[in-house]
Design a protein around this motif. Structure first.
Motif, PDB file in Angstrom:
ATOM      1  N   VAL A  25       0.811  -1.228   0.000  1.00  8.43           N
ATOM      2  CA  VAL A  25       0.000   0.000   0.000  1.00  8.43           C
ATOM      3  C   VAL A  25       0.850   1.286   0.000  1.00  8.43           C
ATOM      4  N   MET A  26       2.162   1.147   0.155  1.00  7.18           N
ATOM      5  CA  MET A  26       2.997   2.363   0.149  1.00  7.18           C
ATOM      6  C   MET A  26       3.009   2.992  -1.235  1.00  7.18           C
ATOM      7  N   GLU A  27       2.992   4.318  -1.279  1.00  9.04           N
ATOM      8  CA  GLU A  27       3.117   5.025  -2.560  1.00  9.04           C
ATOM      9  C   GLU A  27       4.214   6.069  -2.436  1.00  9.04           C
ATOM     10  N   TYR A  28       5.007   6.220  -3.526  1.00  7.26           N
ATOM     11  CA  TYR A  28       6.096   7.193  -3.493  1.00  7.26           C
ATOM     12  C   TYR A  28       6.245   7.793  -4.892  1.00  7.26           C
ATOM     13  N   ALA A  29       5.492   8.891  -5.094  1.00 12.14           N
ATOM     14  CA  ALA A  29       5.339   9.433  -6.449  1.00 12.14           C
ATOM     15  C   ALA A  29       6.626  10.008  -7.025  1.00 12.14           C
ATOM     16  N   VAL A  30       7.556  10.438  -6.132  1.00  6.70           N
ATOM     17  CA  VAL A  30       8.788  11.063  -6.627  1.00  6.70           C
ATOM     18  C   VAL A  30       9.545  10.093  -7.538  1.00  6.70           C
ATOM     19  N   ARG A  31       9.352   8.802  -7.294  1.00  9.07           N
ATOM     20  CA  ARG A  31       9.909   7.797  -8.202  1.00  9.07           C
ATOM     21  C   ARG A  31       8.806   6.869  -8.687  1.00  9.07           C
ATOM     22  N   GLY A  32       7.642   7.453  -9.069  1.00 10.56           N
ATOM     23  CA  GLY A  32       6.469   6.672  -9.481  1.00 10.56           C
ATOM     24  C   GLY A  32       6.415   6.438 -10.974  1.00 10.56           C
ATOM     25  N   ALA A  33       5.172   6.330 -11.503  1.00  9.41           N
ATOM     26  CA  ALA A  33       4.955   5.903 -12.896  1.00  9.41           C
ATOM     27  C   ALA A  33       5.640   6.837 -13.900  1.00  9.41           C
ATOM     28  N   ILE A  34       5.621   8.127 -13.632  1.00  9.94           N
ATOM     29  CA  ILE A  34       6.170   9.057 -14.628  1.00  9.94           C
ATOM     30  C   ILE A  34       7.693   8.950 -14.718  1.00  9.94           C
ATOM     31  N   PRO A  35       8.394   8.981 -13.579  1.00  7.22           N
ATOM     32  CA  PRO A  35       9.836   8.749 -13.684  1.00  7.22           C
ATOM     33  C   PRO A  35      10.197   7.388 -14.284  1.00  7.22           C
ATOM     34  N   ILE A  36       9.366   6.384 -14.045  1.00  7.61           N
ATOM     35  CA  ILE A  36       9.658   5.061 -14.627  1.00  7.61           C
ATOM     36  C   ILE A  36       9.553   5.149 -16.159  1.00  7.61           C
ATOM     37  N   ALA A 162      16.541   9.010   9.178  1.00  8.01           N
ATOM     38  CA  ALA A 162      16.200   9.629  10.464  1.00  8.01           C
ATOM     39  C   ALA A 162      14.689   9.696  10.655  1.00  8.01           C
ATOM     40  N   VAL A 163      13.990  10.130   9.616  1.00 11.11           N
ATOM     41  CA  VAL A 163      12.525  10.259   9.706  1.00 11.11           C
ATOM     42  C   VAL A 163      11.900   8.879   9.935  1.00 11.11           C
ATOM     43  N   GLU A 164      12.390   7.898   9.185  1.00 14.96           N
ATOM     44  CA  GLU A 164      11.829   6.551   9.331  1.00 14.96           C
ATOM     45  C   GLU A 164      12.028   6.039  10.751  1.00 14.96           C
ATOM     46  N   ARG A 165      13.202   6.286  11.298  1.00 10.82           N
ATOM     47  CA  ARG A 165      13.487   5.766  12.644  1.00 10.82           C
ATOM     48  C   ARG A 165      12.601   6.449  13.684  1.00 10.82           C
ATOM     49  N   VAL A 166      12.428   7.745  13.543  1.00 13.43           N
ATOM     50  CA  VAL A 166      11.630   8.472  14.535  1.00 13.43           C
ATOM     51  C   VAL A 166      10.155   8.068  14.408  1.00 13.43           C
ATOM     52  N   LEU A 167       9.659   7.932  13.175  1.00 13.24           N
ATOM     53  CA  LEU A 167       8.261   7.506  13.035  1.00 13.24           C
ATOM     54  C   LEU A 167       8.101   6.090  13.593  1.00 13.24           C
ATOM     55  N   ASP A 168       9.102   5.265  13.370  1.00 11.38           N
ATOM     56  CA  ASP A 168       9.057   3.882  13.843  1.00 11.38           C
ATOM     57  C   ASP A 168       8.868   3.837  15.363  1.00 11.38           C
ATOM     58  N   TYR A 188       6.581  10.697   4.201  1.00 13.01           N
ATOM     59  CA  TYR A 188       5.765  10.628   5.417  1.00 13.01           C
ATOM     60  C   TYR A 188       4.582   9.690   5.247  1.00 13.01           C
ATOM     61  N   THR A 189       3.796   9.868   4.171  1.00 16.67           N
ATOM     62  CA  THR A 189       2.644   8.972   3.981  1.00 16.67           C
ATOM     63  C   THR A 189       3.128   7.539   3.733  1.00 16.67           C
ATOM     64  N   ALA A 190       4.229   7.410   2.984  1.00 17.06           N
ATOM     65  CA  ALA A 190       4.713   6.057   2.680  1.00 17.06           C
ATOM     66  C   ALA A 190       5.150   5.354   3.969  1.00 17.06           C
ATOM     67  N   THR A 191       5.897   6.063   4.817  1.00 16.87           N
ATOM     68  CA  THR A 191       6.399   5.419   6.049  1.00 16.87           C
ATOM     69  C   THR A 191       5.231   5.104   6.988  1.00 16.87           C
ATOM     70  N   LEU A 192       4.269   6.017   7.070  1.00 18.76           N
ATOM     71  CA  LEU A 192       3.119   5.752   7.952  1.00 18.76           C
ATOM     72  C   LEU A 192       2.316   4.563   7.430  1.00 18.76           C
ATOM     73  N   ALA A 193       2.186   4.462   6.095  1.00 17.52           N
ATOM     74  CA  ALA A 193       1.477   3.307   5.525  1.00 17.52           C
ATOM     75  C   ALA A 193       2.236   2.027   5.863  1.00 17.52           C
ATOM     76  N   HIS A 194       3.547   2.081   5.755  1.00 20.27           N
ATOM     77  CA  HIS A 194       4.383   0.914   6.050  1.00 20.27           C
ATOM     78  C   HIS A 194       4.207   0.483   7.501  1.00 20.27           C
ATOM     79  N   LEU A 195       4.113   1.478   8.387  1.00 19.33           N
ATOM     80  CA  LEU A 195       4.015   1.187   9.821  1.00 19.33           C
ATOM     81  C   LEU A 195       2.579   0.894  10.240  1.00 19.33           C
ATOM     82  N   ASP A 196       1.650   0.961   9.297  1.00 17.26           N
ATOM     83  CA  ASP A 196       0.230   0.752   9.580  1.00 17.26           C
ATOM     84  C   ASP A 196      -0.294   1.783  10.584  1.00 17.26           C
TER      85      ASP A 196
END
Ligand code: DCS
Length: 493
Positions: A25-36, A162-168, A188-196
């Motif tokens: 469910v994670m999404e990360y548009a900065v490297r999403g469909a268009i960059p691909i 750093a952000v991932e660790r603190v959100l974790d 932020y949304t991707a990491t929160l989705a990952h962490l449920d």
């Protein structure tokens, strides 16, 4: 016997269905469909030059300055080269080395190599090299005018780590919510989705240069709490990505008071702290305001070597500073850091140069500051020029970048086009960006990848293409947009 004999269909054990759904469910548009797609077009141009209506792909989807030919800072590269091949510092070679490298680069390499007993390929302390954390603390003190302690600094693999660790460490279950700006950087949304955990969005005010509204923080928090969400933290990105907005000190103070009042941990993402182009809203750190107020607010702030004028994003260096955090939690953060052993050493060394650059009187000072200033002035010119270009076009409006590396223009997409996108099952802004890419080779990120007020459409473009190519870049974009608007405006009547 074949290992998948119990699985006659030959289906993989690890499949989309069986994998961790939190990753799916994670999404990360900065490297999403268009960059691909942009990568495919790059490969096509390499294999068959001249087969597309443009000669090259321009990657404006990501703040990756050196990919777009930003020159690395000489001093940083000299020091890292010497540390990497430390034979150059051996007594029998040092005379030759002195002919090639300035004396302060040699001294810095020797100093920093001593921190790791000469072994840049060895693990370091998990929180990062102690002396470099001291340098970071001195940098923060000088920046803010308030004390900082190396024991509160943790070096990381970029700010992302750093952000991932603190959100974790913040999230203890699916009921936990973290307030994030909309639009936001999708880490932020991707990491929160990952962490449920739950992202609790608040809106930045586009009509007020993307400033943060305390009234909207109140609204968002109230609504989330009414739904039973256990809101624990607030993320602020200042200067903003993708918005380029810079907060005023008064606004920062209000945010600190809000977090105190509502018992929220404050996460201040300040990776663009030196990318400031406004005279009216100079950068003020959250740490400074928390210190000045004597606030008990629990604060994590983030910085990185990826941005600013350093632009060494591939080296993966960054840090967080933890303020007013419970001692036992600090122990748990150390444990988390220990599990990944240590941040990479050259990333740590680049942090050291960022926070402790050549000083007046040092051999490299003049060159270092001249290089830094040239990059800064050029970014500032490009930010202005691109915003002017966007604002000169029909169906488009754009706030100036007060900071960061991006513009986030609003596009009024003709209804006929919105209907066409709906018929194709696509987001209208994503389809617009794909059309731009196919026509011009310019790769940007649709606003839907960052979040936007429903019914509005944006895209994010960096202003990083090199200055000598900037006019062509703007002309390519303008040609596409004018053609697009005239085509669809015609079909609207
Ligand atoms: N925070 C913000 C606001 C960012 O924009 C980025 C990177 C990061 C953290 C993480 O950076 P590092 O891990 O490299 O330190 N921004 C991405 C972007 O939007 N474009 O380029 C990368």
């Amino acid at each position: 016997m074949a290992s998948n004999s119990s699985n006659p269909a030959g289906a993989k054990v690890l499949s989309l269905e069986t994998m961790n759904p939190r990753v799916r469910v994670m999404e990360y548009a900065v490297r999403g469909a268009i960059p691909i797609r942009a990568e495919e077009l790059t490969a096509q141009l390499k294999a068959q030059p001249g087969s597309l209506p443009f000669a090259k792909v321009t990657p404006c989807n990501i703040g990756n300055p050196q990919q777009l030919k930003q020159k690395p800072l000489t001093f940083l590269r000299q020091v890292s080269a010497l540390m990497e091949y430390s034979e150059l510092l051996a007594p029998e070679r040092i005379e030759q080395t002195r002919a090639l490298f300035p004396e302060d680069a040699i001294a810095r390499a020797q100093r920093n190599l001593a921190f790791v007993d000469g072994a840049v390929g060895a693990y370091t302390q998990s929180l990062g090299i102690a002396e470099i954390r001291e340098d970071v603390a001195r940098f923060i003190e000088k920046r803010d005018g308030f004390p900082a302690s190396a024991s509160n600094i943790c070096l990381t693999a970029g700010a992302s780590g750093a952000v991932e660790r603190v959100l974790d460490i913040l999230v203890s279950g699916p009921e936990v919510g973290v307030m994030i700006p909309i639009p936001q950087y999708p880490l932020y949304t991707a990491t929160l989705a990952h962490l449920d955990a739950q992202a609790v969005p608040y809106y930045l005010q586009e009509e007020h240069d993307w400033q943060l509204s305390i009234a909207d923080l109140d609204r968002a928090l109230g609504e989330a709490r009414a739904r039973g969400v256990d809101v624990r933290a607030l993320v602020v990105i200042n200067p903003g990505n993708p918005t380029g907005g810079c907060l005023t000190e008064a606004n920062i103070e209000e945010v600190v008071r809000f977090c105190e009042r509502e018992r929220l941990v404050l996460l201040a993402d300040e990776v663009y702290q030196t990318n400031i182009y406004t005279e009216t809203n100079p950068f003020v750190s959250f740490k400074k305001v928390v210190s000045r107020l004597g606030s008990p607010v629990e604060l994590f702030s983030f910085h990185s070597i990826s941005k600013g004028m350093i632009g060494e994003c591939g080296r993966r260096g960054g840090y967080y500073e933890a303020v007013n955090i419970d001692d036992q939690v600090m122990g748990q953060l150390l444990k988390l850091a220990s599990v990944s052993l240590c941040p990479n050493v050259q990333g740590q060394m680049a942090v050291d140069i960022m926070v402790n650059p050549p000083q007046p009187g040092d051999a490299s000072h003049a060159q270092y500051t001249a290089e830094l200033d040239a990059i800064y002035q050029s970014m500032r010119r490009r930010a202005k020029k691109l915003a002017e270009a966007f604002n000169s076009l029909p169906n488009m409006s754009c706030n100036d970048a007060q900071g960061a590396m991006y513009l986030f223009p609003k596009v009024e997409l003709p209804q006929a086009f919105v209907d066409e996108a709906a018929a194709l099952g696509q987001q209208p802004d994503a389809l617009y960006c794909m059309r731009m890419l196919e026509a011009t080779g310019i790769s940007v990120v649709p606003g839907s990848g960052f979040g936007q007020v429903p019914g509005t459409f944006h895209f994010r473009s960096t202003f990083l293409p090199p200055e000598e190519l900037f006019d062509d870049f703007i002309a390519g974009f303008k040609g596409f947009h004018l053609d697009f608007i005239s085509r669809y405006a015609g079909s609207q009547q």
